[in-house]
Design a protein around this motif. Sequence first.
Motif, PDB file in Angstrom:
ATOM      1  N   HIS A 101       0.839  -1.205   0.000  1.00 18.78           N
ATOM      2  CA  HIS A 101       0.000   0.000   0.000  1.00 18.78           C
ATOM      3  C   HIS A 101       0.873   1.254   0.000  1.00 18.78           C
ATOM      4  CE1 HIS A 101      -3.887  -2.005   0.503  1.00 18.78           C
ATOM      5  NE2 HIS A 101      -3.246  -2.854   1.288  1.00 18.78           N
ATOM      6  N   PRO A 102       1.550   1.533  -1.110  1.00 12.80           N
ATOM      7  CA  PRO A 102       2.430   2.705  -1.163  1.00 12.80           C
ATOM      8  C   PRO A 102       1.688   4.031  -1.059  1.00 12.80           C
ATOM      9  CG  PRO A 102       2.172   1.742  -3.347  1.00 12.80           C
ATOM     10  CD  PRO A 102       1.548   0.786  -2.384  1.00 12.80           C
ATOM     11  N   ASN A 103       0.376   4.032  -1.333  1.00 13.05           N
ATOM     12  CA  ASN A 103      -0.403   5.274  -1.243  1.00 13.05           C
ATOM     13  C   ASN A 103      -0.948   5.532   0.155  1.00 13.05           C
ATOM     14  OD1 ASN A 103      -0.083   6.090  -3.928  1.00 13.05           O
ATOM     15  ND2 ASN A 103      -1.757   4.762  -4.611  1.00 13.05           N
ATOM     16  N   PRO A 156      -6.559   7.635  11.284  1.00 18.93           N
ATOM     17  CA  PRO A 156      -5.888   6.640  10.455  1.00 18.93           C
ATOM     18  C   PRO A 156      -5.892   7.029   8.970  1.00 18.93           C
ATOM     19  CG  PRO A 156      -7.572   5.643  11.864  1.00 18.93           C
ATOM     20  CD  PRO A 156      -7.790   7.127  11.880  1.00 18.93           C
ATOM     21  N   VAL A 157      -5.249   6.193   8.142  1.00 16.25           N
ATOM     22  CA  VAL A 157      -5.199   6.456   6.709  1.00 16.25           C
ATOM     23  C   VAL A 157      -6.620   6.675   6.187  1.00 16.25           C
ATOM     24  CG1 VAL A 157      -3.053   5.193   6.337  1.00 16.25           C
ATOM     25  CG2 VAL A 157      -5.223   3.958   6.202  1.00 16.25           C
ATOM     26  N   GLY A 158      -6.767   7.665   5.312  1.00 14.30           N
ATOM     27  CA  GLY A 158      -8.080   7.997   4.760  1.00 14.30           C
ATOM     28  C   GLY A 158      -8.796   9.100   5.496  1.00 14.30           C
ATOM     29  N   THR A 159      -8.298   9.496   6.670  1.00 10.17           N
ATOM     30  CA  THR A 159      -8.919  10.552   7.476  1.00 10.17           C
ATOM     31  C   THR A 159      -8.327  11.907   7.085  1.00 10.17           C
ATOM     32  OG1 THR A 159      -9.238   9.051   9.345  1.00 10.17           O
ATOM     33  CG2 THR A 159      -9.243  11.408   9.823  1.00 10.17           C
ATOM     34  N   GLY A 160      -9.170  12.926   6.979  1.00  7.64           N
ATOM     35  CA  GLY A 160      -8.666  14.256   6.647  1.00  7.64           C
ATOM     36  C   GLY A 160      -7.902  14.221   5.349  1.00  7.64           C
ATOM     37  N   TRP A 161      -6.627  14.614   5.403  1.00  6.43           N
ATOM     38  CA  TRP A 161      -5.770  14.576   4.224  1.00  6.43           C
ATOM     39  C   TRP A 161      -4.837  13.363   4.225  1.00  6.43           C
ATOM     40  CZ3 TRP A 161      -4.828  20.512   3.773  1.00  6.43           C
ATOM     41  CH2 TRP A 161      -5.619  21.022   2.732  1.00  6.43           C
ATOM     42  N   ALA A 162      -5.024  12.436   5.149  1.00  5.76           N
ATOM     43  CA  ALA A 162      -4.309  11.165   5.069  1.00  5.76           C
ATOM     44  C   ALA A 162      -4.885  10.372   3.895  1.00  5.76           C
ATOM     45  CB  ALA A 162      -4.460  10.379   6.367  1.00  5.76           C
ATOM     46  N   THR A 163      -4.053   9.668   3.168  1.00  9.88           N
ATOM     47  CA  THR A 163      -4.490   9.000   1.943  1.00  9.88           C
ATOM     48  C   THR A 163      -4.459   7.481   2.090  1.00  9.88           C
ATOM     49  OG1 THR A 163      -2.260   8.993   0.995  1.00  9.88           O
ATOM     50  CG2 THR A 163      -3.656  10.917   0.525  1.00  9.88           C
ATOM     51  N   THR A 164      -5.198   6.804   1.206  1.00 10.20           N
ATOM     52  CA  THR A 164      -5.233   5.347   1.214  1.00 10.20           C
ATOM     53  C   THR A 164      -5.858   4.818  -0.060  1.00 10.20           C
ATOM     54  OG1 THR A 164      -6.052   3.371   2.371  1.00 10.20           O
ATOM     55  CG2 THR A 164      -7.456   5.311   2.413  1.00 10.20           C
ATOM     56  N   ASP A 165      -5.458   3.606  -0.431  1.00  6.52           N
ATOM     57  CA  ASP A 165      -6.165   2.890  -1.488  1.00  6.52           C
ATOM     58  C   ASP A 165      -7.532   2.474  -0.965  1.00  6.52           C
ATOM     59  OD1 ASP A 165      -3.831   2.941  -3.136  1.00  6.52           O
ATOM     60  OD2 ASP A 165      -3.027   1.278  -1.944  1.00  6.52           O
ATOM     61  N   SER A 166      -8.411   2.124  -1.883  1.00  5.16           N
ATOM     62  CA  SER A 166      -9.763   1.719  -1.499  1.00  5.16           C
ATOM     63  C   SER A 166      -9.746   0.525  -0.550  1.00  5.16           C
ATOM     64  CB  SER A 166     -10.584   1.378  -2.749  1.00  5.16           C
ATOM     65  OG  SER A 166     -11.880   0.975  -2.396  1.00  5.16           O
TER      66      SER A 166
END
Length: 676
Positions: free
Chosen positions: A76-78, A155-165
């Motif tokens: 998960h590099p993103n 965690p990843v996906g929150t605010g400007w934290a990023t994540t794959d689906s």
Amino acid sequence: MLGLASCAVLAAAFGLVVAELPPTPSSWPHDYPGKPSGDYSPEWQSYYEVKDQLPNVTFPLPHSFAGNIGVNRPGHPNNTLFFWALEKENGSLTAGADERSDVPWGIWLNGGPGSSSMLGFIYENGPIRMQPDGSISPDEYSWDRLADYIWIDQPVGTGWATTDSDGYVHDEDEMGRDFMGFLENLVKVFPSLKKRPLYLTGESYAGTYIPYIMKTYFGLPEPPVNIVKFAIGDGTIGSEAVFEILPTVTTLETYPQLIGYDPEVFEWFREQEHLCGYDLNLTYPQDGHFPDLQLIPPTDPNRAGFVDLATGKTAKTHTRMDSARAVRERVGLARVAKSSTHEERTSGVAKRDLSLRSNGTIDTWYGCFLFDEMMEYALNYTYPWNVNGNVETWEGIDVYQVTDALSPEAPIDGSGFFNDPRTRAALHAPTSKDWVGSIWYPFLGDPVNGFDPSVAPMAFLDDLAANASAHNIPIVLYSGNEDALVAHRGTEVVIQNTTFGGIQGFTRRPSTPWYDDSGVRAGVVHQERNWTYVLIEDVGHLVGYNSPTRASLHPAYTLLREFILGNNRTGLVTNVNGAVNVLGGEDVALEVDAIPATAAIYVGSVTTQSTYEYPAATIAAWESYIATATVVSAKAAVAAAASAQNGAPYQAGGVPVLATVVLVAASFVVSLSVSV
């Protein structure tokens, strides 16, 4: 205020009836000009440096750095976390690996789960204070004035934290591993942070995050940083039953305005508390762990949807779900209830008479969801909430700060600022997503509903406390007295259920006053065996947010300076050759379950236009009643203190410490002391 009201509006707008997995969009960090190649290193400092003017910020800001850093999760590099780091003084973050080794730094985390820590940055403890009209003013009591401080979206996906689906965290253990991976990369960029003393702080659902982060930290042979203390404000350390529902009667003692100062209604709630097994007996020290509590759902056939929500999940899942999300779903399910209640009222049958209620048995309409019942009572029957509030959406009643009856509430939403292209570029933020203050975080460990499947931290707190003691890491737990959703009583139960320093809970009841910089009493503080508990008066869930009566006194700043970064010894229990002493003394008037709060309720639209107080005669009658109603508790507190001084646990009136728990077929167990 941030949270329930807006969440409830969302529930109404989208017609929530049952839980479903929230969306899982993909996002990735943006590569801005000048991005270094290769692994993280001090070379990245220039890339992350915030150099451009921020929109509508007309005053100087501290030297800062911002952007996304990876979490090192394989495949998960993103997956990255977003940070905004502020220097206390120029060059303090960019120092070399062996420099400033004794200079503290701090991390701030908001909760949710799914709330951006940038909300804390612009509304609570950062140098920017967003006003209700969207204007921006400086905050001279920003936490970076006391130490280098970093606000982190996770965690990843929150605010400007990023994540794959498919990269959202499955549970809190994965969150903890991600956080350590982020810190491992952060200290490559800022090498001095590896050895410098780190103070890990946060609020609300960070009461779940931080214990799991510390659990991960203690499990690493070589942690990437040097954590020396952690502090949790109004935290979800216990189960939903503990932090939200159990404290209901204590909240009513603090704010009897919610029931119009009505002794009959109070006695009814107190009876329900007993029937549900929530009237736990706190002793000092505590004699044995508390029993399992029951989240008993309604049994009325018209409440089938509510029952499905309450019992359709395992106890383990239900206890860790986002409390605000749980409430907003229950609000959506309760529309039939609201209609029925309204018919009772308009037909001349006053609920205040309780003639239609289940006296002597658990209420069939609410079960043991006493928090919901308290809020809906106020919205149906108590001025000003029954006039200015919306009983179907809970708009106009603030579970995070009871004195706030604004409808609509003052907005807490920085989207206009953060999504401005100038802000986005200056902070090196992602272009693959817009910043959102709060999302319904989709835990992939529950692929059906997206609830957090992790066990409540209270279940492993004994082990965590033992590790903290072994590493000489103090723990600070603090609560705002006006917080109803994550009330201080729940925090006190957590403390008394935990063994630290070889003894379970505190040995003396917290009753030492502490004072703000103006000399005004700010609340209660108690310290024993590397644990500190601070109760802060006149503030709610967001301790750093403006309080109508204490805004100019900055209690959060004082708290950080004195009890988190500092070593203020007020409230410290010492025992020298059997002689017990409490620094700062003990005030018997503070040896109570609840400190009555201000009588004023603040009314208006967005901002306060007026205040409302009940007639003096009504308040006097209540004070006369409650003094008698709680006299047993007061005597118990004094006896407990005397008994503890003699080294013996105390049990009020011979009542067993383990409170009676009512069992019904529809109930499910919420474990307080046993890890699931």
